[in-house]
Write a protein that holds these residues in place. Structure first.
Motif, PDB file in Angstrom:
ATOM      1  N   ILE A 134       0.834  -1.188   0.000  1.00 17.23           N
ATOM      2  CA  ILE A 134       0.000   0.000   0.000  1.00 17.23           C
ATOM      3  C   ILE A 134       0.877   1.249   0.000  1.00 17.23           C
ATOM      4  O   ILE A 134       2.011   1.219   0.464  1.00 17.23           O
ATOM      5  N   GLY A 135       0.354   2.317  -0.558  1.00 16.75           N
ATOM      6  CA  GLY A 135       1.044   3.600  -0.620  1.00 16.75           C
ATOM      7  C   GLY A 135       0.137   4.708  -0.137  1.00 16.75           C
ATOM      8  O   GLY A 135      -0.951   4.451   0.395  1.00 16.75           O
ATOM      9  N   PRO A 136       0.525   5.959  -0.364  1.00 15.93           N
ATOM     10  CA  PRO A 136      -0.244   7.087   0.163  1.00 15.93           C
ATOM     11  C   PRO A 136      -1.565   7.353  -0.566  1.00 15.93           C
ATOM     12  O   PRO A 136      -2.433   8.052  -0.039  1.00 15.93           O
ATOM     13  N   GLU A 137      -1.726   6.816  -1.747  1.00  7.73           N
ATOM     14  CA  GLU A 137      -2.972   7.003  -2.508  1.00  7.73           C
ATOM     15  C   GLU A 137      -3.867   5.790  -2.333  1.00  7.73           C
ATOM     16  O   GLU A 137      -3.388   4.665  -2.210  1.00  7.73           O
ATOM     17  N   TRP A 138      -5.163   6.019  -2.355  1.00  3.41           N
ATOM     18  CA  TRP A 138      -6.111   4.914  -2.284  1.00  3.41           C
ATOM     19  C   TRP A 138      -5.912   3.994  -3.479  1.00  3.41           C
ATOM     20  O   TRP A 138      -5.775   4.464  -4.612  1.00  3.41           O
ATOM     21  N   ALA A 139      -5.904   2.705  -3.229  1.00  6.83           N
ATOM     22  CA  ALA A 139      -5.830   1.711  -4.302  1.00  6.83           C
ATOM     23  C   ALA A 139      -6.626   0.488  -3.878  1.00  6.83           C
ATOM     24  O   ALA A 139      -6.685   0.153  -2.693  1.00  6.83           O
ATOM     25  N   MET A 140      -7.238  -0.157  -4.858  1.00  8.91           N
ATOM     26  CA  MET A 140      -7.936  -1.400  -4.590  1.00  8.91           C
ATOM     27  C   MET A 140      -6.957  -2.550  -4.812  1.00  8.91           C
ATOM     28  O   MET A 140      -6.247  -2.575  -5.816  1.00  8.91           O
ATOM     29  N   HIS A 141      -6.946  -3.468  -3.889  1.00  2.00           N
ATOM     30  CA  HIS A 141      -6.087  -4.644  -3.965  1.00  2.00           C
ATOM     31  C   HIS A 141      -6.979  -5.861  -4.118  1.00  2.00           C
ATOM     32  O   HIS A 141      -8.054  -5.927  -3.521  1.00  2.00           O
ATOM     33  N   GLU A 142      -6.524  -6.826  -4.908  1.00  3.17           N
ATOM     34  CA  GLU A 142      -7.355  -7.979  -5.236  1.00  3.17           C
ATOM     35  C   GLU A 142      -6.568  -9.267  -5.034  1.00  3.17           C
ATOM     36  O   GLU A 142      -5.428  -9.380  -5.458  1.00  3.17           O
ATOM     37  N   ILE A 143      -7.206 -10.222  -4.365  1.00  2.42           N
ATOM     38  CA  ILE A 143      -6.635 -11.543  -4.158  1.00  2.42           C
ATOM     39  C   ILE A 143      -7.738 -12.544  -4.468  1.00  2.42           C
ATOM     40  O   ILE A 143      -8.876 -12.382  -4.013  1.00  2.42           O
ATOM     41  N   ARG A 144      -7.397 -13.561  -5.250  1.00  8.39           N
ATOM     42  CA  ARG A 144      -8.401 -14.544  -5.669  1.00  8.39           C
ATOM     43  C   ARG A 144      -8.095 -15.916  -5.093  1.00  8.39           C
ATOM     44  O   ARG A 144      -6.938 -16.249  -4.868  1.00  8.39           O
ATOM     45  N   GLY A 145      -9.148 -16.684  -4.894  1.00  2.00           N
ATOM     46  CA  GLY A 145      -8.980 -18.045  -4.401  1.00  2.00           C
ATOM     47  C   GLY A 145     -10.233 -18.865  -4.652  1.00  2.00           C
ATOM     48  O   GLY A 145     -11.214 -18.369  -5.194  1.00  2.00           O
ATOM     49  N   ARG A 146     -10.164 -20.122  -4.246  1.00  2.00           N
ATOM     50  CA  ARG A 146     -11.278 -21.051  -4.451  1.00  2.00           C
ATOM     51  C   ARG A 146     -11.568 -21.763  -3.132  1.00  2.00           C
ATOM     52  O   ARG A 146     -10.644 -22.172  -2.431  1.00  2.00           O
ATOM     53  N   ALA A 147     -12.838 -21.914  -2.834  1.00  3.68           N
ATOM     54  CA  ALA A 147     -13.244 -22.607  -1.605  1.00  3.68           C
ATOM     55  C   ALA A 147     -12.913 -24.085  -1.713  1.00  3.68           C
ATOM     56  O   ALA A 147     -13.229 -24.730  -2.714  1.00  3.68           O
ATOM     57  N   ASP A 148     -12.263 -24.611  -0.688  1.00  2.00           N
ATOM     58  CA  ASP A 148     -11.861 -26.012  -0.681  1.00  2.00           C
ATOM     59  C   ASP A 148     -12.975 -26.950  -0.216  1.00  2.00           C
ATOM     60  O   ASP A 148     -12.914 -28.154  -0.429  1.00  2.00           O
ATOM     61  N   ARG A 149     -13.986 -26.384   0.463  1.00  2.00           N
ATOM     62  CA  ARG A 149     -15.125 -27.166   0.941  1.00  2.00           C
ATOM     63  C   ARG A 149     -16.295 -26.228   1.198  1.00  2.00           C
ATOM     64  O   ARG A 149     -16.170 -25.021   1.001  1.00  2.00           O
ATOM     65  N   ASP A 150     -17.403 -26.773   1.640  1.00  2.00           N
ATOM     66  CA  ASP A 150     -18.569 -25.958   1.979  1.00  2.00           C
ATOM     67  C   ASP A 150     -18.343 -25.251   3.318  1.00  2.00           C
ATOM     68  O   ASP A 150     -17.753 -25.839   4.243  1.00  2.00           O
ATOM     69  N   TYR A 151     -18.826 -23.989   3.416  1.00  2.00           N
ATOM     70  CA  TYR A 151     -18.761 -23.212   4.647  1.00  2.00           C
ATOM     71  C   TYR A 151     -20.124 -22.581   4.888  1.00  2.00           C
ATOM     72  O   TYR A 151     -20.709 -21.998   3.978  1.00  2.00           O
ATOM     73  N   ALA A 152     -20.612 -22.655   6.115  1.00  2.00           N
ATOM     74  CA  ALA A 152     -21.915 -22.101   6.482  1.00  2.00           C
ATOM     75  C   ALA A 152     -21.842 -20.582   6.610  1.00  2.00           C
ATOM     76  O   ALA A 152     -20.751 -20.006   6.704  1.00  2.00           O
ATOM     77  N   ASP A 153     -22.996 -19.931   6.640  1.00  2.00           N
ATOM     78  CA  ASP A 153     -23.085 -18.494   6.910  1.00  2.00           C
ATOM     79  C   ASP A 153     -22.278 -18.170   8.165  1.00  2.00           C
ATOM     80  O   ASP A 153     -22.429 -18.846   9.183  1.00  2.00           O
ATOM     81  N   GLY A 154     -21.428 -17.154   8.097  1.00  2.00           N
ATOM     82  CA  GLY A 154     -20.678 -16.709   9.266  1.00  2.00           C
ATOM     83  C   GLY A 154     -19.454 -17.536   9.616  1.00  2.00           C
ATOM     84  O   GLY A 154     -18.736 -17.201  10.554  1.00  2.00           O
TER      85      GLY A 154
END
Length: 181
Positions: A134-154
């Motif tokens: 991160i630097g002094p200016e606003w920037a959007m950062h993006e990281i991608r992945g895949r769920a390895d199994r089912d996960y419930a709400d929360g």
């Protein structure tokens, strides 16, 4: 309206005008996190606060003063709730706005080593993670992945580790999008 505008801007950033891209209204429905800085939980410091900043999407940011570097960068962290279920094989995108308000000894950038979608309770295992500079200016950062199994709400949350130096970090909206199978 602001949520739809934010989602539309996020949509343009992520997929542009690619053929077969997800419709903007559909993208809003894919947000599974709570992208509201006032709802984030900060651990490790007590003086973090939400402030108005018209330079970031949504106009609000969480300012986190980090007292110093730790060998355990999670000693100061921001946690963001994920309030919808995820299925095994779902493609997830963690996209977050961040900036360095004040760096260690005048530094103009800082690396946040761990930005993850992870279990919301012990053992806090990451589903996926990645660093962001991160630097002094606003920037959007993006990281991608895949769920390895089912996960419930929360069952999942976002964790951003900040204890990499004496610094002040601003965190804007944090999005987790479920792009499906």
């Amino acid at each position: 309206m602001r949520c739809r505008m934010t989602a539309a801007l996020l949509f343009i950033f992520m997929v542009g005008t690619a053929p077969g891209a997800v419709a903007q209204d559909d993208l809003v429905d894919r947000i599974i996190s709570v992208p509201v800085p006032a709802q984030y939980r900060v651990e490790g410091v007590r003086n973090a606060r939400v402030r108005t900043d018209d330079r970031v999407q949504g106009g609000k940011a969480l300012r986190v003063p980090v007292p110093g570097r730790s060998d355990q960068p999670w000693t100061v962290q921001v946690a963001v709730p994920i309030n919808r279920a995820v299925r095994a094989g779902d493609n997830l995108v963690l996209a977050f706005w961040a900036r360095l308000e004040q760096g260690k000894e005048g530094a103009t950038s800082a690396t946040l080593p761990y930005n993850a979608v992870q279990l919301a309770a012990e053992p806090y295992t990451a589903i996926f993670s990645g660093p962001a500079t991160i630097g002094p200016e606003w920037a959007m950062h993006e990281i991608r992945g895949r769920a390895d199994r089912d996960y419930a709400d929360g069952a999942l949350s976002v964790s951003l580790h900040l204890a990499t130096g004496r610094q002040t970090v601003d965190i804007g909206p944090v999005f987790v999008l479920n792009m499906g199978q």
